[in-house]
Design a protein around this motif. Structure first.
Motif, mmCIF file in Angstrom:
data_model
loop_
_atom_site.group_PDB
_atom_site.id
_atom_site.type_symbol
_atom_site.label_atom_id
_atom_site.label_comp_id
_atom_site.label_asym_id
_atom_site.label_seq_id
_atom_site.Cartn_x
_atom_site.Cartn_y
_atom_site.Cartn_z
ATOM 1 N N LYS A 197 3.737 5.967 -5.592
ATOM 2 C CA LYS A 197 3.571 6.093 -7.040
ATOM 3 C C LYS A 197 2.450 7.060 -7.358
ATOM 4 O O LYS A 197 2.560 7.876 -8.284
ATOM 5 C CB LYS A 197 3.278 4.726 -7.665
ATOM 6 C CG LYS A 197 4.468 3.806 -7.680
ATOM 7 C CD LYS A 197 4.109 2.455 -8.267
ATOM 8 C CE LYS A 197 5.269 1.512 -8.202
ATOM 9 N NZ LYS A 197 4.905 0.164 -8.681
ATOM 10 N N TYR A 198 1.368 6.971 -6.625
ATOM 11 C CA TYR A 198 0.222 7.858 -6.840
ATOM 12 C C TYR A 198 0.607 9.318 -6.591
ATOM 13 O O TYR A 198 0.233 10.208 -7.350
ATOM 14 C CB TYR A 198 -0.922 7.439 -5.929
ATOM 15 C CG TYR A 198 -2.112 8.340 -5.990
ATOM 16 C CD1 TYR A 198 -2.978 8.309 -7.073
ATOM 17 C CD2 TYR A 198 -2.374 9.245 -4.959
ATOM 18 C CE1 TYR A 198 -4.069 9.157 -7.138
ATOM 19 C CE2 TYR A 198 -3.451 10.090 -5.013
ATOM 20 C CZ TYR A 198 -4.303 10.048 -6.109
ATOM 21 O OH TYR A 198 -5.382 10.886 -6.160
ATOM 22 N N LEU A 199 1.352 9.552 -5.524
ATOM 23 C CA LEU A 199 1.724 10.923 -5.168
ATOM 24 C C LEU A 199 2.734 11.524 -6.146
ATOM 25 O O LEU A 199 2.783 12.745 -6.299
ATOM 26 C CB LEU A 199 2.283 10.973 -3.740
ATOM 27 C CG LEU A 199 1.256 10.684 -2.660
ATOM 28 C CD1 LEU A 199 1.941 10.591 -1.289
ATOM 29 C CD2 LEU A 199 0.172 11.743 -2.628
ATOM 30 N N LYS A 200 3.534 10.685 -6.778
ATOM 31 C CA LYS A 200 4.512 11.177 -7.759
ATOM 32 C C LYS A 200 3.828 11.669 -9.035
ATOM 33 O O LYS A 200 4.337 12.518 -9.725
ATOM 34 C CB LYS A 200 5.518 10.081 -8.117
ATOM 35 C CG LYS A 200 6.526 9.824 -7.040
ATOM 36 C CD LYS A 200 7.483 8.734 -7.451
ATOM 37 C CE LYS A 200 8.475 8.429 -6.361
ATOM 38 N NZ LYS A 200 9.383 7.340 -6.744
ATOM 39 N N ASN A 201 2.664 11.104 -9.343
ATOM 40 C CA ASN A 201 1.963 11.479 -10.584
ATOM 41 C C ASN A 201 1.164 12.720 -10.457
ATOM 42 O O ASN A 201 0.816 13.392 -9.738
ATOM 43 C CB ASN A 201 1.040 10.341 -11.047
ATOM 44 C CG ASN A 201 1.864 9.141 -11.479
ATOM 45 O OD1 ASN A 201 2.975 9.291 -11.935
ATOM 46 N ND2 ASN A 201 1.305 7.960 -11.308
ATOM 47 N N TRP A 213 0.830 -1.198 0.000
ATOM 48 C CA TRP A 213 0.000 0.000 0.000
ATOM 49 C C TRP A 213 0.870 1.255 0.000
ATOM 50 O O TRP A 213 0.592 2.207 -0.737
ATOM 51 C CB TRP A 213 -0.922 -0.003 1.214
ATOM 52 C CG TRP A 213 -1.735 1.240 1.336
ATOM 53 C CD1 TRP A 213 -2.912 1.524 0.714
ATOM 54 C CD2 TRP A 213 -1.404 2.396 2.122
ATOM 55 N NE1 TRP A 213 -3.348 2.773 1.064
ATOM 56 C CE2 TRP A 213 -2.436 3.334 1.932
ATOM 57 C CE3 TRP A 213 -0.349 2.721 2.966
ATOM 58 C CZ2 TRP A 213 -2.447 4.567 2.557
ATOM 59 C CZ3 TRP A 213 -0.356 3.960 3.585
ATOM 60 C CH2 TRP A 213 -1.397 4.868 3.373
ATOM 61 N N GLN A 214 1.934 1.259 0.819
ATOM 62 C CA GLN A 214 2.846 2.404 0.865
ATOM 63 C C GLN A 214 3.440 2.687 -0.513
ATOM 64 O O GLN A 214 3.509 3.835 -0.941
ATOM 65 C CB GLN A 214 4.004 2.132 1.830
ATOM 66 C CG GLN A 214 3.716 2.431 3.261
ATOM 67 C CD GLN A 214 4.966 2.229 4.104
ATOM 68 O OE1 GLN A 214 5.690 1.251 3.953
ATOM 69 N NE2 GLN A 214 5.216 3.159 5.005
ATOM 70 N N GLU A 215 3.890 1.635 -1.191
ATOM 71 C CA GLU A 215 4.499 1.795 -2.506
ATOM 72 C C GLU A 215 3.483 2.338 -3.512
ATOM 73 O O GLU A 215 3.808 3.215 -4.320
ATOM 74 C CB GLU A 215 5.075 0.464 -2.993
ATOM 75 C CG GLU A 215 5.898 0.581 -4.242
ATOM 76 C CD GLU A 215 7.070 1.550 -4.133
ATOM 77 O OE1 GLU A 215 7.355 2.227 -5.145
ATOM 78 O OE2 GLU A 215 7.685 1.658 -3.054
ATOM 79 N N GLN A 216 2.250 1.845 -3.447
ATOM 80 C CA GLN A 216 1.211 2.349 -4.338
ATOM 81 C C GLN A 216 0.932 3.824 -4.068
ATOM 82 O O GLN A 216 0.721 4.597 -5.004
ATOM 83 C CB GLN A 216 -0.070 1.527 -4.168
ATOM 84 C CG GLN A 216 0.049 0.134 -4.706
ATOM 85 C CD GLN A 216 -1.146 -0.727 -4.326
ATOM 86 O OE1 GLN A 216 -1.899 -0.418 -3.416
ATOM 87 N NE2 GLN A 216 -1.297 -1.840 -5.035
#
Length: 105
Positions: free
Chosen positions: A101-105, A95-98
């Motif tokens: 990735k979401y916050l980088k976009n 979940w942390q990794e997802q």
């Protein structure tokens, strides 16, 4: 739920497929701080995690025995640690990794 002006929050999860099943795993997580505060002075908060193995087949599958006399702290702790990795740590890391990735976009 409130009881005596104290909040009790408990999370349950089970592998039980139906109400007639007699072999399942139950995960229970709750705030142990409130109960302990009535007994001792605390400087931190505490969470309790319980894993209940229901049914001798489930116990035998987990510990490779269903004889109580053959269980040791080492066997029980290794099982508990493995389950915590499987049920909590790995899903949380995923979940942390997802989220990263979401916050980088």
């Amino acid at each position: 739920m409130k009881k005596d002006n104290t909040e009790y929050e408990t999370y349950y999860a089970a592998t039980k497929k139906n109400s007639k099943s007699d072999r399942y795993l139950l995960l229970k997580i709750y705030n142990k701080t409130k109960a302990l505060e009535k007994i001792i002075v605390l400087t931190d908060s505490y969470m309790r995690v319980e894993i209940r193995l229901i049914g001798s087949e489930r116990v035998k599958r987990a510990f490779h025995t269903n004889r109580f006399a053959e269980l040791t702290d080492e066997i029980i702790n290794a099982y508990f640690d493995g389950q915590m990795q499987t049920m909590i740590v790995k899903p949380y890391r995923k979940w942390q990794e997802q989220q990263r990735k979401y916050l980088k976009n």
